[in-house]
Design an enzyme around this catalytic site. Structure first.
Site, PDB file in Angstrom:
ATOM      1  N   ASP A  38       0.738  -1.088  -0.024  1.00 49.14           N
ATOM      2  CA  ASP A  38       0.043   0.153   0.068  1.00 49.14           C
ATOM      3  C   ASP A  38       0.777   1.062  -0.099  1.00 49.14           C
ATOM      4  O   ASP A  38       2.108   1.354   0.159  1.00 49.14           O
ATOM      5  CB  ASP A  38      -1.012   0.022   1.033  1.00 49.14           C
ATOM      6  CG  ASP A  38      -0.315  -0.490   2.597  1.00 49.14           C
ATOM      7  OD1 ASP A  38       0.876  -0.270   2.549  1.00 49.14           O
ATOM      8  OD2 ASP A  38      -1.105  -0.991   3.514  1.00 49.14           O
ATOM      9  N   ASP A  61      -7.498  -2.751  14.470  1.00 51.65           N
ATOM     10  CA  ASP A  61      -8.835  -3.033  13.920  1.00 51.65           C
ATOM     11  C   ASP A  61      -8.948  -4.409  12.837  1.00 51.65           C
ATOM     12  O   ASP A  61     -10.045  -4.563  12.631  1.00 51.65           O
ATOM     13  CB  ASP A  61      -9.392  -1.818  13.327  1.00 51.65           C
ATOM     14  CG  ASP A  61      -8.761  -1.709  12.265  1.00 51.65           C
ATOM     15  OD1 ASP A  61      -7.642  -2.294  11.988  1.00 51.65           O
ATOM     16  OD2 ASP A  61      -9.091  -0.600  11.575  1.00 51.65           O
ATOM     17  N   GLU A  73      -9.611  -1.935   5.250  1.00 51.25           N
ATOM     18  CA  GLU A  73     -10.133  -1.351   6.791  1.00 51.25           C
ATOM     19  C   GLU A  73     -11.268  -2.425   6.818  1.00 51.25           C
ATOM     20  O   GLU A  73     -11.970  -3.219   5.948  1.00 51.25           O
ATOM     21  CB  GLU A  73     -10.644  -0.149   6.560  1.00 51.25           C
ATOM     22  CG  GLU A  73      -9.362   0.731   6.513  1.00 51.25           C
ATOM     23  CD  GLU A  73      -8.549   0.845   7.948  1.00 51.25           C
ATOM     24  OE1 GLU A  73      -8.403   0.036   8.655  1.00 51.25           O
ATOM     25  OE2 GLU A  73      -8.169   2.014   8.177  1.00 51.25           O
TER      26      GLU A  73
END
Ligand code: PGA
Length: 256
Positions: free
Chosen positions: A63, A132, A139
Site C-alpha cells: 500500500d 482493528d 479496513e
C-alpha cells in the site's frame, strides 16, 4: 493457519526471517509482497544482516498513501528504501510500490494487479495487522474479494498512524492498497503481530468468525498462512497452549 508463538518479538521475527531466507535461496527470482509499519522493521533488519542475494528478487508493496510524493519522509516508498532496499542489492526496476501521485488511480491499480500476474504471482506476502484487524489498508468491511484500489482510512487507523506524521490531522485519509483478494492469491502469507495492543485483533482473526469486520480473519481461508506472535499479542488466544505444543513438537518432516 499455523500459529507460531514465541516468547519475544525478536524470536518470532527470526523464525519468519528464516522462512524468507530459505525462499530466496531456493528461488532467487522469488516475488515478495512486502509491508510497512513498525512491525516488519526488525524483520527487515534481520534480512539485511543475512546478506541474501536480492539481485533477481521482485517485490510488490501492499500500500501507499494517496497525495504524498514518494520522497515524502512518511511515504511508504521512503520507508522501504530507508529500511530495506538501500541495504540490499535489489534492482530498482524490480521494486513495485503503489504510486500515491498516480493521475488515474483506478487505471494505476489495474496495472498493478496485472504486473503481479505478469511476475508470476506473489510467492510470499508479509503482513502486519491493524488494531482493528486490517491487512494492507483493507479496513473493516472491505470486500473479502477486493483487488488493488482506493480505500479511506478509519478514524482508528488515522489515530494509530498519527505517530508517524506528528498528528492525526496530518495523516492522509486516502490510500491505495492491494485488495484482500490480491493478498489471498499469494502462495504463502506470513502475518506478524507483536505487543498487547494487537492481542484483541489477533484473537478475533485466528479464533473468531471469518468476517469483513476483521479482514485478517480471511487468512483462515488461506491454504498457507502463518501467524507470528509474541507472548503479549498471543495473550487473548483461547488455544494458546495448543499452538505452542504443536510448534514445539513439530515432526522433523513437517519443519519449514
Ligand atoms: P504497525 O501497523 O506494524 O505499525 O503496528 C500494522 C498495520 O497497520 O498493518
Amino acid at each position: 493457519m499455523e500459529i507460531i508463538i514465541q516468547p519475544s518479538a525478536e524470536a518470532a521475527t527470526s523464525v519468519a526471517a528464516r522462512i524468507i531466507a530459505r525462499l530466496l535461496r531456493d528461488k532467487p527470482n522469488a516475488v515478495l509482497g512486502l509491508a510497512t509499519g513498525s512491525t516488519p522493521l526488525s524483520l527487515y533488519r534481520e534480512l539485511i544482516a543475512l546478506k541474501l542475494d536480492w539481485r533477481k528478487v521482485r517485490t510488490f508493496n501492499l500500500d501507499e498513501y494517496i497525495g504524498i510524493s514518494p520522497k515524502h519522509p512518511q511515504s511508504y516508498h521512503s520507508f522501504m528504501w530507508e529500511n530495506l532496499f538501500r541495504h540490499v542489492n535489489v534492482a530498482g526496476k524490480n521494486v513495485h510500490i503503489p504510486d500515491g501521485l498516480a493521475k488515474d488511480i483506478p487505471k494505476f491499480c489495474d496495472r498493478y494487479e496485472k504486473k503481479i500476474v505478469a511476475a508470476g504471482g506473489i510467492d510470499l506476502q508479509v503482513l502486519g495487522i491493524g488494531t482493528d484487524g486490517h491487512i494492507g489498508f483493507n479496513e473493516q468491511t472491505s470486500s473479502l474479494a477486493s483487488r488493488t484500489r482506493i480505500k479511506t482510512l478509519t478514524p482508528q487507523t488515522l489515530k494509530d498512524n498519527a505517530r508517524f506524521f506528528g498528528g492525526e490531522d496530518k495523516v492522509p485519509h486516502h490510500v491505495i492498497t492491494m485488495g484482500i483478494g490480491t493478498i489471498m492469491e499469494a502462495r504463502q502469507n506470513l502475518l506478524l503481530a507483536f505487543g498487547s495492543k494487537k492481542a484483541r485483533a489477533v484473537a478475533e482473526a485466528v479464533e473468531g468468525p471469518l468476517t469483513a469486520m476483521n479482514p485478517a480473519s480471511v487468512l483462515q481461508w488461506h491454504p498457507n498462512a502463518k501467524v507470528f506472535l509474541d507472548a503479549a499479542s498471543a495473550a487473548r488466544l483461547k488455544r494458546g497452549e495448543y499452538y505452542r505444543w504443536v510448534y514445539d513438537h513439530k515432526p522433523a518432516w513437517q519443519q519449514f
